[in-house]
Design a protein around this motif. Structure first.
Motif, PDB file in Angstrom:
ATOM      1  N   TYR A  32      60.450  42.547 123.464  1.00  0.00           N
ATOM      2  CA  TYR A  32      59.812  42.142 122.216  1.00  0.00           C
ATOM      3  C   TYR A  32      59.202  43.387 121.584  1.00  0.00           C
ATOM      4  CZ  TYR A  32      60.275  37.575 124.388  1.00  0.00           C
ATOM      5  OH  TYR A  32      60.770  36.456 124.997  1.00  0.00           O
ATOM      6  N   VAL A  34      57.010  44.213 119.630  1.00  0.00           N
ATOM      7  CA  VAL A  34      55.739  43.932 118.956  1.00  0.00           C
ATOM      8  C   VAL A  34      54.605  44.216 119.933  1.00  0.00           C
ATOM      9  CG1 VAL A  34      56.694  42.164 117.430  1.00  0.00           C
ATOM     10  CG2 VAL A  34      55.773  41.499 119.633  1.00  0.00           C
ATOM     11  N   PHE A  36      51.371  42.989 121.886  1.00  0.00           N
ATOM     12  CA  PHE A  36      50.810  41.724 122.352  1.00  0.00           C
ATOM     13  C   PHE A  36      49.427  41.597 121.730  1.00  0.00           C
ATOM     14  CE2 PHE A  36      48.950  38.863 125.527  1.00  0.00           C
ATOM     15  CZ  PHE A  36      49.992  37.942 125.677  1.00  0.00           C
ATOM     16  N   SER A  37      49.212  40.571 120.917  1.00  0.00           N
ATOM     17  CA  SER A  37      47.944  40.449 120.185  1.00  0.00           C
ATOM     18  C   SER A  37      47.483  38.996 120.169  1.00  0.00           C
ATOM     19  CB  SER A  37      48.121  40.941 118.749  1.00  0.00           C
ATOM     20  OG  SER A  37      48.982  40.062 118.035  1.00  0.00           O
ATOM     21  N   LYS A  38      46.281  38.780 119.691  1.00  0.00           N
ATOM     22  CA  LYS A  38      45.767  37.412 119.629  1.00  0.00           C
ATOM     23  C   LYS A  38      46.575  36.562 118.657  1.00  0.00           C
ATOM     24  CE  LYS A  38      42.121  38.465 116.308  1.00  0.00           C
ATOM     25  NZ  LYS A  38      40.705  38.481 116.062  1.00  0.00           N
ATOM     26  N   GLU A  39      47.255  37.198 117.706  1.00  0.00           N
ATOM     27  CA  GLU A  39      48.067  36.456 116.746  1.00  0.00           C
ATOM     28  C   GLU A  39      49.385  35.959 117.347  1.00  0.00           C
ATOM     29  OE1 GLU A  39      45.062  38.626 114.734  1.00  0.00           O
ATOM     30  OE2 GLU A  39      46.690  39.504 115.904  1.00  0.00           O
ATOM     31  N   ASN A  40      49.903  36.653 118.352  1.00  0.00           N
ATOM     32  CA  ASN A  40      51.211  36.254 118.883  1.00  0.00           C
ATOM     33  C   ASN A  40      51.218  35.929 120.382  1.00  0.00           C
ATOM     34  OD1 ASN A  40      51.169  38.726 120.212  1.00  0.00           O
ATOM     35  ND2 ASN A  40      52.636  39.697 118.850  1.00  0.00           N
ATOM     36  N   GLU A  43      52.553  32.414 121.367  1.00  0.00           N
ATOM     37  CA  GLU A  43      53.970  32.324 121.004  1.00  0.00           C
ATOM     38  C   GLU A  43      54.857  33.095 121.989  1.00  0.00           C
ATOM     39  OE1 GLU A  43      57.340  31.198 118.934  1.00  0.00           O
ATOM     40  OE2 GLU A  43      55.300  30.445 118.683  1.00  0.00           O
ATOM     41  N   LEU A  44      54.412  34.273 122.414  1.00  0.00           N
ATOM     42  CA  LEU A  44      55.214  35.091 123.319  1.00  0.00           C
ATOM     43  C   LEU A  44      55.330  34.500 124.717  1.00  0.00           C
ATOM     44  CD1 LEU A  44      54.140  38.708 122.314  1.00  0.00           C
ATOM     45  CD2 LEU A  44      56.357  37.617 121.929  1.00  0.00           C
ATOM     46  N   LYS A  46      55.091  31.164 125.515  1.00  0.00           N
ATOM     47  CA  LYS A  46      55.394  29.727 125.526  1.00  0.00           C
ATOM     48  C   LYS A  46      56.664  29.353 126.291  1.00  0.00           C
ATOM     49  CE  LYS A  46      58.018  29.472 121.333  1.00  0.00           C
ATOM     50  NZ  LYS A  46      58.553  28.589 120.382  1.00  0.00           N
TER      51      LYS A  46
END
Length: 87
Positions: A32, A34, A36-40, A43-44, A46
């Motif tokens: 991925y 991106v 790793f943040s509180k926004e995703n 989702e990552l 799940k």
């Protein structure tokens, strides 16, 4: 053998990916591109049954823990400092 889906949280570059796959060529690696943040975070993780945290900083470790608790995912954390490690 377990049939669970595992998510390893590590920083990958092409060399690390090559070395990781050379250890076990039968695994499937999803990358991925991106942060790793509180926004995703939720989702990552799940689509995975077990999250294995190999991050190297406290804020990420706490975020991974929070996301796993909220998502009811199994979390395995590991860390290393110099020649010592913890799991």
């Amino acid at each position: 053998m377990f049939s669970s889906n595992y998510l390893f949280l590590v920083s990958f570059n092409q060399l690390n990916l090559y070395l990781f796959l050379s250890l076990n060529p039968s695994i499937k690696v999803n990358t991925y591109p991106v942060l790793f943040s509180k926004e995703n975070a939720i989702e990552l993780i799940k689509d995975y049954d077990i999250v294995i945290d190999c991050s190297d900083n406290s804020p990420t470790r706490y975020l991974v823990n929070d996301a796993c608790v909220l998502s009811k995912k199994i979390l395995i954390s590991g860390s290393a400092i110099l020649m010592e490690g913890q799991v």
